[in-house]
Scaffold this motif. Structure first.
Motif, PDB file in Angstrom:
ATOM      1  N   PHE A  65       1.249   6.617  -7.000  1.00 61.26           N
ATOM      2  CA  PHE A  65       0.091   7.405  -7.411  1.00 61.26           C
ATOM      3  C   PHE A  65       0.321   8.898  -7.188  1.00 61.26           C
ATOM      4  O   PHE A  65      -0.075   9.735  -7.996  1.00 61.26           O
ATOM      5  CB  PHE A  65      -1.155   6.947  -6.652  1.00 61.26           C
ATOM      6  N   GLU A  66       0.984   9.220  -6.089  1.00 53.99           N
ATOM      7  CA  GLU A  66       1.291  10.626  -5.816  1.00 53.99           C
ATOM      8  C   GLU A  66       2.208  11.192  -6.897  1.00 53.99           C
ATOM      9  O   GLU A  66       2.000  12.298  -7.412  1.00 53.99           O
ATOM     10  CB  GLU A  66       1.952  10.759  -4.446  1.00 53.99           C
ATOM     11  N   LYS A  67       3.238  10.424  -7.265  1.00 51.01           N
ATOM     12  CA  LYS A  67       4.156  10.889  -8.297  1.00 51.01           C
ATOM     13  C   LYS A  67       3.496  10.986  -9.664  1.00 51.01           C
ATOM     14  O   LYS A  67       3.840  11.840 -10.483  1.00 51.01           O
ATOM     15  CB  LYS A  67       5.377   9.955  -8.362  1.00 51.01           C
ATOM     16  N   LEU A  68       2.550  10.100  -9.917  1.00 52.58           N
ATOM     17  CA  LEU A  68       1.821  10.118 -11.184  1.00 52.58           C
ATOM     18  C   LEU A  68       0.738  11.192 -11.219  1.00 52.58           C
ATOM     19  O   LEU A  68       0.216  11.529 -12.292  1.00 52.58           O
ATOM     20  CB  LEU A  68       1.184   8.755 -11.456  1.00 52.58           C
ATOM     21  N   GLY A  69       0.390  11.700 -10.036  1.00 58.36           N
ATOM     22  CA  GLY A  69      -0.661  12.716  -9.962  1.00 58.36           C
ATOM     23  C   GLY A  69      -2.049  12.147 -10.125  1.00 58.36           C
ATOM     24  O   GLY A  69      -2.952  12.791 -10.654  1.00 58.36           O
ATOM     25  N   ILE A  70      -2.244  10.863  -9.662  1.00 55.79           N
ATOM     26  CA  ILE A  70      -3.548  10.230  -9.748  1.00 55.79           C
ATOM     27  C   ILE A  70      -3.973   9.779  -8.350  1.00 55.79           C
ATOM     28  O   ILE A  70      -3.198   9.788  -7.408  1.00 55.79           O
ATOM     29  CB  ILE A  70      -3.529   9.014 -10.709  1.00 55.79           C
ATOM     30  N   GLU A  71      -5.237   9.391  -8.214  1.00 59.44           N
ATOM     31  CA  GLU A  71      -5.756   8.950  -6.912  1.00 59.44           C
ATOM     32  C   GLU A  71      -6.427   7.597  -7.056  1.00 59.44           C
ATOM     33  O   GLU A  71      -7.002   7.273  -8.089  1.00 59.44           O
ATOM     34  CB  GLU A  71      -6.750   9.971  -6.383  1.00 59.44           C
ATOM     35  N   ASP A 117       0.830  -1.210   0.000  1.00 59.29           N
ATOM     36  CA  ASP A 117       0.000   0.000   0.000  1.00 59.29           C
ATOM     37  C   ASP A 117       0.858   1.251   0.000  1.00 59.29           C
ATOM     38  O   ASP A 117       0.550   2.230  -0.709  1.00 59.29           O
ATOM     39  CB  ASP A 117      -0.937  -0.005   1.217  1.00 59.29           C
ATOM     40  N   GLU A 118       1.937   1.268   0.786  1.00 62.25           N
ATOM     41  CA  GLU A 118       2.843   2.419   0.806  1.00 62.25           C
ATOM     42  C   GLU A 118       3.441   2.671  -0.574  1.00 62.25           C
ATOM     43  O   GLU A 118       3.521   3.811  -1.041  1.00 62.25           O
ATOM     44  CB  GLU A 118       3.986   2.175   1.801  1.00 62.25           C
ATOM     45  N   TRP A 119       3.903   1.591  -1.177  1.00 58.02           N
ATOM     46  CA  TRP A 119       4.508   1.681  -2.510  1.00 58.02           C
ATOM     47  C   TRP A 119       3.508   2.250  -3.520  1.00 58.02           C
ATOM     48  O   TRP A 119       3.817   3.180  -4.275  1.00 58.02           O
ATOM     49  CB  TRP A 119       4.980   0.288  -2.913  1.00 58.02           C
ATOM     50  N   GLN A 120       2.303   1.704  -3.542  1.00 61.39           N
ATOM     51  CA  GLN A 120       1.300   2.145  -4.501  1.00 61.39           C
ATOM     52  C   GLN A 120       0.914   3.596  -4.278  1.00 61.39           C
ATOM     53  O   GLN A 120       0.776   4.370  -5.243  1.00 61.39           O
ATOM     54  CB  GLN A 120       0.066   1.251  -4.411  1.00 61.39           C
ATOM     55  N   ASN A 121       0.764   4.006  -3.026  1.00 62.12           N
ATOM     56  CA  ASN A 121       0.390   5.390  -2.726  1.00 62.12           C
ATOM     57  C   ASN A 121       1.471   6.360  -3.197  1.00 62.12           C
ATOM     58  O   ASN A 121       1.164   7.451  -3.700  1.00 62.12           O
ATOM     59  CB  ASN A 121       0.137   5.559  -1.230  1.00 62.12           C
ATOM     60  N   TRP A 122       2.735   5.961  -3.024  1.00 61.03           N
ATOM     61  CA  TRP A 122       3.838   6.829  -3.467  1.00 61.03           C
ATOM     62  C   TRP A 122       3.825   6.968  -4.985  1.00 61.03           C
ATOM     63  O   TRP A 122       3.983   8.072  -5.515  1.00 61.03           O
ATOM     64  CB  TRP A 122       5.166   6.250  -2.987  1.00 61.03           C
TER      65      TRP A 122
END
Length: 427
Positions: free
Chosen positions: A421-427, A414-419
């Motif tokens: 998504f943040e870098k990609l600018g998506i939610e 989950d941490e990896w995916q959230n990071w």
């Protein structure tokens, strides 16, 4: 045929959920260091408490074997020890940076169970054994320049059975290092018109089919998941098993004495040509472009980010191929452990390994990176991964999950995916 394969995979997944899965063991061997953060300073003593549990209750009179010492190189081995009161405390220490390991085998009935704890001694001070050839950067710049004389000539085959209401899914290919040498992958593109960020997913070791990252694409990003072996990625697992046991058996050991013929040369170039392919897509926004993978894919993430300035971020989970030469100094190096098994390598093998060492690509990184690994990883030992991580000068962050081996925890995922998504600018 392709539709049948796809639905067979879905059926297997559904059957597993319906009828339950085999998970874990009734007997657990627990090895507990006396520091909760598993970290010590050089010269400090570590105490490991060894216990064996059945259904969460302590078992007495279990017979165990254990070994203690730096990972891969134990200095103390004992066998036939009986845990009369259900536990045993052993101790050890290190006088230099590294990892000190306690491995235990417990014999219960006809089964043997294993437990491990691998503690850190001043890990922030670990530096690589591998040095960087003077022509390292030139070699890779020239290799990529020569490869790019070969046009991509991409192919895109829509896979209707995999498409969703939000995402189009394609089986794609493009030329790699020479004419006729192709890289294959699964491309997922949001259906809605527009420009999107992109994520390249690079694979761990092995030979398998791929299904693409439809989930991330549904959130609003282009995703490309590639294979590395120059074969289509939509065949049956049986097809890949035959290759794994045949023509591609232990592919990582191919041509290790020749830097121009080493198997990973084509693999590394393929990841960079994948970046070329993504950048050629009209739907790509030309801005956020990340790369991620675990194990072999962790190494490929570092390599790709180091060699292509169009990559804006990367995430590497338990990266492999770190600090090959460490084994020559009786210190743990990374998978595939070239010089652990081959203790008398030729000069050519040693020199060639330096051009395919994650450590030397890590020295070139300039963009933000996210790392995660476990201390109990005996595939990609933490000594090797810290050796690469510590020499990175660009922005970086490490998220260790101490007890994990060569696998993930859900929180880690989950941490990896959230990071990402943040870098990609998506939610």
């Amino acid at each position: 045929m392709k539709r049948t394969i796809f639905f067979s995979v879905v059926l297997f997944w559904w059957t597993s959920l319906t009828f339950g899965q085999i998970k874990g063991n009734e007997i657990r061997v627990v090895v507990s260091p006396d520091h909760t953060n598993w970290t010590y300073v050089c010269g400090e003593q570590c105490r490991f408490t060894i216990q064996v549990f059945k259904a969460q209750n302590l078992l007495e009179n279990v017979t165990i074997d254990y070994e203690l010492g730096p990972e891969f190189y134990p200095i103390e081995k004992k066998s036939g020890i009986v845990l009369k009161e259900g536990k045993l405390t052993v101790k050890g220490d290190m006088n230099e940076p590294g990892f000190f390991c306690c491995k235990v085998k417990a014999h219960v009935g006809k089964y043997t169970y294993e437990g491990i704890a691998n503690v850190a001694y001043s890990p922030e001070k670990l530096l690589p054994v591998t040095d960087m050839p003077t022509d390292f950067s030139t070699f890779w710049e020239n290799t990529l320049q020569e490869a790019r004389y070969v046009p991509l000539e991409p192919t895109m085959e829509l896979l209707p059975e995999r498409c969703t209401d939000k995402v189009d899914v394609y089986h794609v290919s493009f030329q790699n290092i020479r004419w006729g040498s192709r890289t294959y992958g699964i491309l997922c593109i949001p259906k809605a018109p527009g420009k999107y960020p992109a994520l390249l997913r690079v694979p761990g070791a092995g030979i398998r089919p791929y299904y693409g990252d439809i989930y991330t694409a549904s959130k609003g990003a282009i995703t490309l998941e590639i294979g590395i072996h120059g074969i289509p990625v939509t065949m049956s697992q049986e097809y890949y098993d035959k290759l794994s046991n045949g023509a591609l058996y232990c592919y990582w050991n191919a041509n290790t004495s020749n830097r121009d013929e080493q198997y990973y040369k084509r693999v590394f170039v393929g990841a960079l040509r994948a970046v070329d392919f993504i950048c050629s897509l009209p739907q790509f926004n030309g801005e956020q472009l990340g790369v991620t993978g675990s194990s072999q894919g962790g190494a490929l993430s570092v390599v790709t980010a180091a060699l292509d300035n169009r990559i804006t971020f990367y995430a590497a989970i338990h990266p492999a191929l770190c600090d090959h030469s460490a084994f020559l100094k009786k210190r743990a190096g990374g998978w595939p452990h070239y010089f652990y098994y081959n203790t008398t390598p030729s000069k050519e093998q040693i020199e060639t390994s330096k051009y395919y060492d994650t450590v030397n690509f890590a020295r070139l990184l300039k963009v933000p990176g996210w790392f995660s690994w476990g201390y109990n990883d005996n595939v990609c030992p933490p000594t090797s991964m810290f050796s690469a991580y510590n020499i990175i000068t660009s922005p970086k962050e490490l998220h260790p999950y101490l007890e994990t081996g060569h696998y993930w925890y859900q929180e880690q995922y989950d941490e990896w995916q959230n990071w990402l998504f943040e870098k990609l600018g998506i939610e």
